[in-house]
Enzyme design. Structure first.
Site, PDB file in Angstrom:
ATOM      1  N   ARG A  40       0.829  -1.203   0.000  1.00  0.00           N
ATOM      2  CA  ARG A  40       0.000   0.000   0.000  1.00  0.00           C
ATOM      3  C   ARG A  40       0.865   1.256   0.000  1.00  0.00           C
ATOM      4  O   ARG A  40       1.954   1.256   0.550  1.00  0.00           O
ATOM      5  CB  ARG A  40      -0.869   0.029   1.250  1.00  0.00           C
ATOM      6  CG  ARG A  40      -1.695  -1.212   1.469  1.00  0.00           C
ATOM      7  CD  ARG A  40      -2.304  -1.171   2.854  1.00  0.00           C
ATOM      8  NE  ARG A  40      -2.952  -2.443   3.195  1.00  0.00           N
ATOM      9  CZ  ARG A  40      -3.485  -2.701   4.364  1.00  0.00           C
ATOM     10  NH1 ARG A  40      -3.447  -1.783   5.323  1.00  0.00           N
ATOM     11  NH2 ARG A  40      -4.055  -3.870   4.604  1.00  0.00           N
ATOM     12  N   ARG A  50       8.256   7.565   6.257  1.00  0.00           N
ATOM     13  CA  ARG A  50       7.946   8.961   6.590  1.00  0.00           C
ATOM     14  C   ARG A  50       8.360   9.325   8.020  1.00  0.00           C
ATOM     15  O   ARG A  50       8.791  10.453   8.286  1.00  0.00           O
ATOM     16  CB  ARG A  50       6.461   9.233   6.357  1.00  0.00           C
ATOM     17  CG  ARG A  50       6.098   9.268   4.865  1.00  0.00           C
ATOM     18  CD  ARG A  50       4.606   9.249   4.644  1.00  0.00           C
ATOM     19  NE  ARG A  50       3.940  10.382   5.249  1.00  0.00           N
ATOM     20  CZ  ARG A  50       2.625  10.476   5.421  1.00  0.00           C
ATOM     21  NH1 ARG A  50       1.841   9.468   5.046  1.00  0.00           N
ATOM     22  NH2 ARG A  50       2.093  11.537   5.969  1.00  0.00           N
ATOM     23  N   TYR A  56      12.223   3.170  -1.689  1.00  0.00           N
ATOM     24  CA  TYR A  56      11.388   4.365  -1.561  1.00  0.00           C
ATOM     25  C   TYR A  56      12.283   5.589  -1.642  1.00  0.00           C
ATOM     26  O   TYR A  56      13.372   5.620  -1.057  1.00  0.00           O
ATOM     27  CB  TYR A  56      10.645   4.385  -0.227  1.00  0.00           C
ATOM     28  CG  TYR A  56       9.388   3.560  -0.202  1.00  0.00           C
ATOM     29  CD1 TYR A  56       8.166   4.097  -0.612  1.00  0.00           C
ATOM     30  CD2 TYR A  56       9.409   2.243   0.233  1.00  0.00           C
ATOM     31  CE1 TYR A  56       6.999   3.343  -0.578  1.00  0.00           C
ATOM     32  CE2 TYR A  56       8.249   1.477   0.274  1.00  0.00           C
ATOM     33  CZ  TYR A  56       7.056   2.039  -0.133  1.00  0.00           C
ATOM     34  OH  TYR A  56       5.907   1.282  -0.105  1.00  0.00           O
ATOM     35  N   ASP A  90       0.222   5.421   1.092  1.00  0.00           N
ATOM     36  CA  ASP A  90      -0.737   6.265   1.807  1.00  0.00           C
ATOM     37  C   ASP A  90      -1.318   7.356   0.918  1.00  0.00           C
ATOM     38  O   ASP A  90      -0.810   7.618  -0.178  1.00  0.00           O
ATOM     39  CB  ASP A  90      -0.048   6.951   2.999  1.00  0.00           C
ATOM     40  CG  ASP A  90       0.431   5.953   4.039  1.00  0.00           C
ATOM     41  OD1 ASP A  90      -0.182   4.880   4.161  1.00  0.00           O
ATOM     42  OD2 ASP A  90       1.421   6.259   4.723  1.00  0.00           O
TER      43      ASP A  90
END
Length: 245
Positions: free
Chosen positions: A51, A198, A111, A53
């Site tokens: 997933r 994050r 990422y 966000d």
């Protein structure tokens, strides 16, 4: 049934994330499933590599779905290009072995987090980068990222609520690059917990501001307490960069 693999690019700015939700179809997964279901005449369910966000982007998200459709891979790609919104593009379509599973077969993920470290923001890239006006100590941040590398319990760096799931993850590498006022942080690991990247970025920014020392990362990993880590960095600077199989 055929097993079809998709590589997808999307601008997550106006969506509530990747995962299909019961109360809205304003997610990436729902938009793609709606188009594929209309195309095939079947109830298509796609499986994503993971997933993202709300507000997070993807350069190379991977998904797969099963279908009895006889359309060629090029026809599927062209149909999706025609009917998907402009901010979602299927980069490639490939027929793969029946055993391929976009989530379970993942060997590594990358990422990318992008920061504009300047006094003023740039209106043209503001949806794809996080503006940080305060001057950052890049060398301290580069030292700090080394503490993330390896296998650790990342409880301090996730908002995941489940008590059953392990918080242990393996991070292969973290690199920081700077080009002018743009700082890019590339995270490479086996997998990542909810909000993990994050929160790592938010904590690295605390190091960059001089609020905490680089070694504080080691302490956070040991204490396993989310409340002690930095804030969750904004979503618009984050991109799912690559998925390895």
């Amino acid at each position: 049934m055929r097993n079809i693999k998709l590589v997808i690019q999307y601008d997550g700015s106006r969506y509530r994330g990747w995962q299909r939700l019961g109360d809205t179809d304003n997610t990436i997964q729902a938009k793609i499933e709606n188009v594929l279901s209309r195309m095939t005449g079947e109830q298509v369910e796609i499986i994503g590599s993971g997933r993202t966000d709300a507000g997070v982007h993807a350069l190379n998200q991977v998904a797969n779905f099963k279908t009895n459709s006889t359309m060629s891979t090029l026809e599927i790609q062209d149909y999706c290009y025609r009917y998907l919104p402009d901010d979602i593009v299927i980069k490639s379509v490939e027929e793969v072995d029946d055993r391929f599973h976009a989530r379970y077969n993942v060997k590594g993920k990358k990422y990318l987090y992008r920061i504009l470290n300047s006094k003023y923001h740039d209106p043209f890239i503001r949806k794809y980068i996080t503006h940080v006006p305060e001057k950052l100590d890049l060398e301290a941040m580069k030292t700090a990222v080394n503490y993330f590398i390896g296998e650790h319990d990342f409880t301090s760096f996730t908002t995941a609520k489940s008590k059953k799931k392990s918080r242990v993850k393996k991070v292969f590498d973290v690199e920081i690059f700077k080009d002018g006022d743009i700082i890019e942080i590339l995270f490479y690991g086996k997998g990542f917990l909810h909000n993990m990247v994050r929160i790592m970025v938010g904590t690295l920014l605390e190091v960059g501001y001089g609020k905490v020392k680089s070694e504080y990362i080691k302490e956070l990993l040991e204490k396993k307490d989310r409340s002690l880590a930095g804030p969750t960095a904004p979503p618009q600077g984050l991109f799912l960069y690559e998925v390895e199989y």
